[in-house]
Motif scaffolding. Structure first.
Motif, PDB file in Angstrom:
ATOM      1  N   ARG A  94       0.832  -1.198   0.000  1.00 56.62           N
ATOM      2  CA  ARG A  94       0.000   0.000   0.000  1.00 56.62           C
ATOM      3  C   ARG A  94       0.870   1.254   0.000  1.00 56.62           C
ATOM      4  N   CYS A  95       0.514   2.202  -0.894  1.00 55.69           N
ATOM      5  CA  CYS A  95       1.186   3.503  -0.895  1.00 55.69           C
ATOM      6  C   CYS A  95       0.785   4.264   0.360  1.00 55.69           C
ATOM      7  N   GLN A  96       1.763   4.705   1.135  1.00 60.10           N
ATOM      8  CA  GLN A  96       1.467   5.391   2.394  1.00 60.10           C
ATOM      9  C   GLN A  96       0.958   6.814   2.166  1.00 60.10           C
ATOM     10  N   LEU A  97       1.106   7.304   0.934  1.00 57.94           N
ATOM     11  CA  LEU A  97       0.625   8.656   0.659  1.00 57.94           C
ATOM     12  C   LEU A  97      -0.829   8.657   0.209  1.00 57.94           C
ATOM     13  N   CYS A  98      -1.174   7.790  -0.744  1.00 56.79           N
ATOM     14  CA  CYS A  98      -2.522   7.869  -1.326  1.00 56.79           C
ATOM     15  C   CYS A  98      -3.361   6.625  -1.079  1.00 56.79           C
ATOM     16  N   GLY A  99      -2.753   5.541  -0.606  1.00 55.30           N
ATOM     17  CA  GLY A  99      -3.528   4.338  -0.340  1.00 55.30           C
ATOM     18  C   GLY A  99      -3.614   3.360  -1.503  1.00 55.30           C
ATOM     19  N   TYR A 100      -2.979   3.706  -2.621  1.00 54.44           N
ATOM     20  CA  TYR A 100      -3.009   2.811  -3.789  1.00 54.44           C
ATOM     21  C   TYR A 100      -2.439   1.437  -3.419  1.00 54.44           C
ATOM     22  N   ILE A 101      -3.081   0.395  -3.920  1.00 57.20           N
ATOM     23  CA  ILE A 101      -2.640  -0.972  -3.613  1.00 57.20           C
ATOM     24  C   ILE A 101      -1.981  -1.594  -4.840  1.00 57.20           C
ATOM     25  N   ILE A 161       7.388   4.639  -9.667  1.00 57.36           N
ATOM     26  CA  ILE A 161       6.602   5.528  -8.800  1.00 57.36           C
ATOM     27  C   ILE A 161       5.152   5.068  -8.735  1.00 57.36           C
ATOM     28  N   CYS A 162       4.484   5.488  -7.689  1.00 53.42           N
ATOM     29  CA  CYS A 162       3.064   5.153  -7.500  1.00 53.42           C
ATOM     30  C   CYS A 162       2.267   5.660  -8.706  1.00 53.42           C
ATOM     31  N   PRO A 163       1.502   4.773  -9.364  1.00 60.16           N
ATOM     32  CA  PRO A 163       0.757   5.205 -10.558  1.00 60.16           C
ATOM     33  C   PRO A 163      -0.364   6.179 -10.237  1.00 60.16           C
ATOM     34  N   LEU A 164      -0.746   6.286  -8.971  1.00 61.98           N
ATOM     35  CA  LEU A 164      -1.823   7.218  -8.624  1.00 61.98           C
ATOM     36  C   LEU A 164      -1.288   8.582  -8.199  1.00 61.98           C
ATOM     37  N   CYS A 165      -0.315   8.605  -7.271  1.00 64.56           N
ATOM     38  CA  CYS A 165       0.089   9.901  -6.717  1.00 64.56           C
ATOM     39  C   CYS A 165       1.530  10.279  -7.039  1.00 64.56           C
ATOM     40  N   GLY A 166       2.297   9.359  -7.630  1.00 65.26           N
ATOM     41  CA  GLY A 166       3.669   9.686  -7.994  1.00 65.26           C
ATOM     42  C   GLY A 166       4.670   9.534  -6.856  1.00 65.26           C
ATOM     43  N   ALA A 167       4.244   8.958  -5.742  1.00 61.73           N
ATOM     44  CA  ALA A 167       5.174   8.757  -4.615  1.00 61.73           C
ATOM     45  C   ALA A 167       6.227   7.715  -4.994  1.00 61.73           C
ATOM     46  N   PRO A 168       7.457   7.826  -4.430  1.00 62.56           N
ATOM     47  CA  PRO A 168       8.497   6.844  -4.758  1.00 62.56           C
ATOM     48  C   PRO A 168       8.179   5.451  -4.191  1.00 62.56           C
TER      49      PRO A 168
HETATM   50 FE    FE Z   1       0.353   6.827  -4.069  1.00 63.57          FE
END
Ligand code: FE
Length: 223
Positions: free
Chosen positions: A182-189, A207-214
């Motif tokens: 789980r992305c800790q920024l946006c919750g993307y799984i 990077i996270c495909p939803l929010c761009g987090a590393p």
């Molecule tokens: Fe994210």
């Protein structure tokens, strides 16, 4: 109090935009918008006190609402939903148009409203912002994106500043498994069982495909 009941309240997906005092375009995703009256149309939205767009709306007194459709790409929601306009120009890589000195996001939207602030009500962590609708423009006949669609199809969750944020927000298709991250920024799984490449084999610059987090913002789900 059974807070899970709040998940049965329905919401849409919108981007609210305005200008700050330096005339910079600012905006963010909201899911809490209600039409209050019809004859002389008014709406209400909820925005966190710390939200930069909220501060800008109180200064400029005008804002626009783009109503997102099911065709709005998730990277638009990633940019406008999980970053702050204080430090990032969110408009750089997305389609928008300046209309009456308001930046209108035009990314496969259903249409947009332009609004004038009437008043705001301090509700603790959030402000209820009540506004007169100056104009409404329909752009497409695409189906509007509901929060449920966003959660189920784009695998997104509410960020911490959202009025609908719940600390134990459920993950989509969650089950006892160690194959999900789980992305800790946006919750993307990211789910190894449905992806071609296992999470551990993704490159470091992925990077996270939803929010761009590393990649290092992802944590293994241990439920
Ligand atoms: Fe994210």
């Amino acid at each position: 109090m059974n807070k899970s009941l709040f998940r049965d309240i329905t919401y849409g997906m919108y981007i609210v935009t305005t200008k700050d005092q330096k005339n910079t375009n600012v905006g963010c995703v909201i899911n809490t918008l209600t039409q209050i009256t019809s004859e002389e149309p008014t709406i209400a939205i909820s925005l966190n006190h710390q939200n930069y767009t909220n501060q800008a709306i109180k200064e400029t007194k005008k804002f626009a609402i783009s109503i997102l459709s099911e065709q709005t790409k998730k990277d638009v929601i990633g940019t406008f939903g999980y970053h702050t306009s204080k430090t990032l120009n969110k408009f750089n890589n997305h389609n928008y148009e300046e209309i009456n000195n308001l930046p209108i996001i035009k990314e496969n939207i259903c249409g947009y409203l332009t609004c004038e602030l009437i008043t705001h009500l301090d509700c603790g962590t959030h402000d209820l912002i009540i506004a007169k609708v100056l104009d409404a423009t329909k752009e497409t006949t695409l189906p509007p994106m509901t929060y449920q669609y966003y959660h189920t199809n784009l695998k997104g969750t509410s960020p911490k500043n959202a009025p609908t944020y719940l600390t134990d927000e459920p993950t989509s298709n969650s089950s006892p498994s160690s194959s999900k991250y789980r992305c800790q920024l946006c919750g993307y799984i990211y789910d190894d069982t449905t992806e071609d490449i296992p999470f551990d084999s993704l490159p470091d610059d992925w990077i996270c495909p939803l929010c761009g987090a590393p990649k290092n913002m992802f944590q293994k789900i241990t439920e």
